[in-house]
Design a protein around this motif. Structure first.
Motif: not given
Lengths: 154, 431
Positions: B95, B175, B327
């Motif tokens: 991230l 997400r 992710y």
């Protein structure tokens, strides 16, 4: 009919540079749903987005043109270019004047764009407007309210 | 060339961040001074940090710059996590890399389209480009907005993100929110490739120099958040060795410190350095774009930095897409960070080059000493050296031409003068 969009630009932590956001706050409270009010910092690029979809825009900002503090300059920006560097109070990114001219060059200028530039006295660190700017800004709020009230009665 | 002395002053450098000027002095066909004068007031951030809690360093130092706050957040986190012996988890590291991609995009795109392109296209500014090439400027604005969207989503807002903390983030994104960026990132990757093609076709001055390039190097990735400090002259150090390698000193004409190697050498940070030292770590489409643009193993013409910046924009969008696709939501957005007094070191790759932080923290968790070296401060010496080398054979040119080329040469480094003006050594002599 679309509501007019009122945009106050400036940094309230730089004394008179905060006059745009101050005016926007006052007008938002007084005009209510009659207008769409936005407050922006000094990044001119965000102004390009703020113009999108608006037919009538009122832009409120502090200026440094050498006129006495508290002087209110009114410009029809849809009709003529803004003086270069006129609204430039930031060393960052694009100034508001450049952003208006960039929007014009791209054909993205609102049909009606009125700029009110209030001549500042103090752009130092701190909050609060200097007396001449506070007096002029209070009078400008009344004038803008009057214009919109008359327009809505017409 | 006329007889006597010429002084060329560029009193305010246009289209750079912060306030600086250029002073050139030419005597009898000889260049005797080329000084980049930085007069942006010093901002004393290092002094401001003393006495503050160690957890505040990221948010305080982020205020040093409105264009690269993520770099300050990341270098401060790296230093404090080094101090406390914390290594963040893979999802947090990913991230952070995605957030850094957003900042590279914002900063590089702004520089390419609004600040540097006018020099090469022969326009005074981007507004004038927009009149003749509106589609080009529109593309730049949309690319920058795609970068803003990444920073706003992960950081909480577009400028000066508020979601970063030691050990990770306050909140990890959903997400679905990341996937919502996907379509725009796909468009942007293609547009970034077009940008490389477009800027590589510009005309550049025929000028190359032999630089000592310095950047981070990571075992797998093109460097952003972590890595060892490496140079094109064989240096390879952990970040804790930074101070042994680069040392700061003060020049009277500038409020920014300049850095040299211990042996007095001048180093070059930023996109050209990252590229030269990490070309093998480019993502596939970024490497293809670099190849198509004719960039070799390294680029030693600083004027072609605009092309390398554009390649890094391709890389940042390609990485952003990879990270968005990979992710998965996770439970612990920040690892616990327990205080360990001592000295912490951190360096990350800001858009303009390696940004180094060092903090000393006492047993109460208060910062007793801070050292922050912004890349522009380091690059100040190499900018001056570029100017001297470029000007020496070109002194016959008229002042206006020289002034224009010098401004372009300074903008090669996208100098962020506000960031670099962090310290002023003041000597007062009294009778």
């Amino acid at each position: 009919m679309d509501r007019p969009r009122i945009i106050g630009i400036g940094n309230p932590s730089r004394c008179d540079d905060g006059v745009g956001p101050w005016l926007a706050g006052q007008l938002a409270g007084r005009l209510g749903p009659q207008a769409q009010v936005l407050t922006l910092g000094n990044d001119g690029l965000s102004l390009l987005d703020a113009f999108r979809g608006a037919q009538e825009v009122l832009l409120l900002d502090a200026v440094q043109s050498g006129a006495p503090a508290g002087t209110v300059h009114r410009l029809d920006a849809a009709a003529a270019p803004l003086p270069p560097d006129w609204l430039r109070c930031s060393t960052h990114l694009l100034g508001a004047s450049e952003a208006v001219e960039l929007a014009r060059a791209l054909g993205d200028l609102p049909e009606k764009l009125t700029v009110y530039g209030i001549e500042g006295a103090d752009f130092g660190l701190g909050e609060g407007l200097s007396t001449p700017v506070a007096v002029a800004a209070a009078a400008l709020v009344e004038e803008i309210i009057r214009q919109y009230t008359q327009a809505s009665h017409a | 060339m006329s007889e006597g002395t010429r002084t060329i002053e560029v009193n305010y450098l246009a289209r750079v961040e912060g306030e600086g000027a250029l002073h050139l002095r030419i005597e009898q066909d000889r260049l005797v001074a080329a000084q980049l004068r930085i007069f942006e007031p010093p901002r004393f951030f290092e002094a401001l940090l003393r006495g503050r809690d160690f957890r505040e360093a990221p948010d305080i130092t982020a205020r040093i710059c409105g264009i690269c706050p993520v770099a300050y957040l990341m270098s401060a986190c790296a230093a404090m996590e080094d101090l406390c012996g914390v290594e963040v988890s893979a999802p947090i590291a990913d991230l952070r890399r995605l957030l850094y991609c957003g900042e590279w995009i914002e900063s590089h795109v702004l520089h390419i389209f609004m600040l540097h392109l006018p020099d090469f296209m022969g326009y005074p500014d981007a507004v004038r480009i927009a009149r003749d090439h509106p589609e080009l400027v529109r593309m730049g604005l949309r690319l920058k907005k795609a970068g803003n969207a990444i920073v706003a989503l992960l950081g909480g807002r577009e400028i000066h993100p508020i979601n970063v903390r030691l050990g990770g983030f306050y909140r990890a994104p959903k997400r679905a929110d990341l996937l919502a960026l996907r379509a725009e990132l796909e468009w942007a990757l293609g547009a970034a490739e077009q940008t490389v093609a477009r800027v590589s076709a510009l005309a550049f001055p025929d000028f190359e120099r032999d630089y000592e390039f310095v950047a981070l190097r990571h075992p797998e990735h093109y460097p952003m958040n972590t890595g060892r400090l490496v140079s094109s002259r064989g240096v390879d150090l952990p970040v804790t060795g930074y101070d042994d390698y680069l040392q700061e000193h003060h020049e009277v004409h500038s409020t920014a410190l300049q850095s040299r190697t211990a042996s007095g050498g001048v180093v070059h940070l930023g996109p050209l350095a990252r590229y030269a030292l990490n070309r093998d770590r480019l993502t596939p489409r970024a490497r293809a774009a670099a190849d198509a643009a004719g960039l070799g193993a390294q680029v030693c013409n600083p004027f072609r930095s605009i092309v390398v910046r554009a390649v890094e924009v391709v890389l940042a969008f390609e990485e952003a897409l990879r990270l968005v696709d990979a992710y998965r939501e996770f439970d612990l957005p920040a690892l616990p960070v327990e205080l360990r007094p001592g000295v912490g070191y951190g360096a990350t790759e800001a858009p303009r080059g390696t940004l180094y932080h060092r903090y000393t923290v006492d047993q109460d968790g208060l910062i007793t000493d801070a050292k922050i070296v912004a890349p522009t401060a380091v690059n100040q010496a190499v900018i001056e050296a570029d100017l001297r080398h470029y000007l020496e054979p070109n002194l016959h040119l008229p002042d206006d031409t020289l002034r224009g080329v010098c401004e372009t040469a300074i903008r090669n480094y996208d100098p962020c003068i506000s960031c670099s003006a962090h310290f002023l050594k003041l000597d007062v002599e009294r009778d």
